[in-house]
Design an enzyme around this catalytic site. Structure first.
Site, PDB file in Angstrom:
ATOM      1  N   CYS A 232       0.661  -1.160  -0.153  1.00  0.00           N
ATOM      2  CA  CYS A 232       0.128   0.002  -0.227  1.00  0.00           C
ATOM      3  C   CYS A 232       1.244   1.287   0.139  1.00  0.00           C
ATOM      4  O   CYS A 232       1.610   1.294   0.478  1.00  0.00           O
ATOM      5  CB  CYS A 232      -1.344  -0.163   1.345  1.00  0.00           C
ATOM      6  SG  CYS A 232      -1.791   1.410   1.953  1.00  0.00           S
TER       7      CYS A 232
ATOM      8  N   CYS B  94       0.380   3.545   2.662  1.00  0.00           N
ATOM      9  CA  CYS B  94       0.621   3.408   4.076  1.00  0.00           C
ATOM     10  C   CYS B  94       2.473   3.748   4.496  1.00  0.00           C
ATOM     11  O   CYS B  94       3.083   4.163   5.129  1.00  0.00           O
ATOM     12  CB  CYS B  94       0.252   1.651   4.135  1.00  0.00           C
ATOM     13  SG  CYS B  94      -0.962   1.453   3.783  1.00  0.00           S
TER      14      CYS B  94
END
Ligand SMILES: [Zn+2]
Length: 142
Positions: free
Chosen positions: A69, A72
């Site tokens: 991600c 993230c």
């Protein structure tokens, strides 16, 4: 009567009781010796997260993330800085939802990154999307 705060060791999972006057950077786990109030956002597994969320008497904030991600990964250094800024006030941990998929489901995580704040055994709030350090600190404190 014993006073102090219950804190789960984020390394070994042992529940510690820390006297109020020892709630500082040198507080250590009585079992494994790990620091209880790290200035770092520690990576935890599902079992330790559950135990800490249930027992801790200091606010606990979990960042649900995954290596694939992008947002993230962008947020990771900001979350680390926030952990240092909030040392002694709240504990910030990270849970890798790729390694611990059941935990992501258990907490109903639909998108990542998502931060979930726990206090006194309950979820108090959650926030999705990447934030900067100041925003994370502000969110945790209010
Ligand atoms: Zn320990």
């Amino acid at each position: 009567m014993a006073t102090g705060k219950k804190l789960t060791c984020l390394t070994c999972g042992q529940l510690n009781r820390v006297p109020e006057d020892r709630l500082n950077a040198s507080a250590k786990c009585g079992t494994c010796g790990a620091k209880l109030l790290s200035s770092k956002a520690l990576e935890v597994d599902a079992g330790i997260l559950e135990k800490a969320a249930r027992n801790d008497e200091l606010p606990l904030v979990a960042d649900f993330w995954a290596p694939w991600c992008g947002p993230c990964r962008m947020m990771a250094p900001e979350f680390s800085k926030a952990a240092a800024s909030l040392q002694g006030q709240a504990r910030l941990v990270k849970l890798n939802t790729e390694d611990h998929q059941a935990a992501g489901q258990k907490y109903g995580i639909r998108g990542i990154p998502t931060m979930v704040a726990f206090a006194r055994g309950r979820e108090v709030k959650r926030q999705s999307g990447a934030l900067r350090e100041a925003q994370i600190v502000d969110w945790v404190r209010h």
